[in-house]
Design an enzyme around this catalytic site. Structure first.
Site, short mmCIF file in Angstrom:
data_model
loop_
_atom_site.label_atom_id
_atom_site.label_comp_id
_atom_site.label_asym_id
_atom_site.label_seq_id
_atom_site.Cartn_x
_atom_site.Cartn_y
_atom_site.Cartn_z
N CYS A 115 3.85 -4.48 -2.90
CA CYS A 115 4.73 -3.59 -3.66
C CYS A 115 5.82 -4.33 -4.42
CB CYS A 115 5.34 -2.53 -2.74
SG CYS A 115 4.11 -1.44 -1.99
N HIS A 263 10.56 0.68 -7.32
CA HIS A 263 9.14 0.76 -6.99
C HIS A 263 8.84 2.18 -6.53
CE1 HIS A 263 5.39 0.48 -4.95
NE2 HIS A 263 5.92 0.56 -3.75
N ASN A 293 1.70 5.99 -5.59
CA ASN A 293 2.18 4.63 -5.40
C ASN A 293 1.11 3.67 -5.92
OD1 ASN A 293 2.85 2.08 -4.43
ND2 ASN A 293 3.49 2.80 -2.41
#
Length: 336
Positions: A115, A263, A293
């Site tokens: 991530c 993020h 995501n």
């Protein structure tokens, strides 16, 4: 010493939209349950036969970024490719992009920081440009999550969260002398918590047959595992710390932030950070509602969209921040 600035941004997501209602047909879940916990309404998935892969999506995003930077592929000196879902175990996606784009024998570097992979990649590119080694660096974040998710009730706590897509930027030597560009980057890790968000296998210690024989069906290590509450607790803490670190390093205040692009891990995390720094809705960009995501791709996709929508203007202070598996986390302070 030189400085660097982002000169082009681009993104690409597959055409197929997968809604929460679509997932409810595959597993015991529903739209309200997913939105309440994550904020996600839909995500994009690669479909077999649509021509997409982690690398090819990266190429599509990269071509847009290079064009917007008013460059050609021949002006790129280095490719940095961030992903946790490469087309193959090895080699990595960077060389695949180099081949697909018909580039010369420029170096290609793969970043495996999940991530926070894009922020790490941006930091590495910034250092290469600062030292004068390279002039234009292509940084890509791309993910094909749907190809490796457990799309059953057993895996729903992870599978409802993730989507596919790619984002890219061109980082170039800054020709301006107005204080613009990458001001600073800040990187951290804490490997003690590696297994709280991971995919254990297959690995070189246990390949697929061994894993299938030695693990019960309710605990399959070749699907992702996430300790959701543990990750959430650490994420909100580390997001705040690394944003504050960046502000302090540049003698800035939270009120100086024009655009925070976190993020896209969970809308609740973004909302917590927004509230902590007392930022308005106009100062934070979120698109997890539409894409889920997308790990290393989430920040460059959001950055490209925010720029396209006119939410980022010359002179703005743009802050990027990420937290994820590893644990790893980081931030970048940018004067646009």
């Amino acid at each position: 010493m030189y400085t660097s600035r982002i000169t082009g941004v681009g993104s690409y997501v597959p055409e197929t939209i997968v809604t929460n209602d679509d997932l409810s047909k595959l597993m015991d879940t529903n739209d309200a349950w997913i939105q309440e916990r994550t904020g996600i309404k839909e995500r994009r998935h690669i479909q077999k036969g649509d021509g997409n892969s982690t690398s090819s999506m990266g190429v599509k995003a990269a071509e847009i970024a290079i064009k917007r930077a008013n460059l050609t592929k021949d002006a790129i000196d280095l490719i940095i490719f961030a992903t946790l879902s490469p087309d193959m175990y090895f080699p990595g996606g960077g060389v695949r992009v180099q081949d697909m784009m018909g580039m010369s024998t420029i170096p290609a570097l793969d970043v495996r920081n999940q991530c926070s992979g894009f922020v790490y990649g941006l930091s590495v590119a910034d250092q290469f440009i600062k030292t004068g080694m390279y002039t234009n660096v292509l940084i890509i974040g791309s993910e094909n999550h749907s190809g490796g998710l457990d799309m059953t009730t057993r895996g729903r706590s992870v599978s409802v969260i993730f989507g596919d897509g790619a984002g890219a930027v061109v980082l170039s030597r800054n020709e301006k002398e107005d204080g613009s560009g990458i001001l600073s980057t800040h990187l951290h890790s804490e490997g003690a918590h590696a297994k709280e968000l991971c995919l254990e296998g297959p690995n070189t210690g246990a390949w697929v047959p061994e894993l299938m024989e030695s693990n019960p069906q309710e605990n399959i290590p070749y699907f992702p595992y996430m300790n959701g509450q543990f990750v959430f607790k650490h994420a909100v803490s580390r997001f705040s710390e690394v944003i504050l670190e960046g502000l302090q390093a540049n003698a800035l205040q939270a009120s100086d932030i024009d655009m925070l692009i976190p993020h896209q891990a969970n809308l609740r995390i973004s909302q917590f950070v927004q509230k902590k720094f007392q930022l308005s809705d106009d100062q934070v960009y979120n698109n997890i509602q539409r894409y889920g995501n997308t790990t290393a791709a989430s920040i460059p996709i959001a950055l490209a969209e925010a720029w396209e929508e006119g939410k980022i203007k010359e002179g703005d202070l743009v802050v990027l921040a990420a937290f994820g598996s590893g644990f790893t986390w980081g931030s970048a302070m940018i004067k646009w």
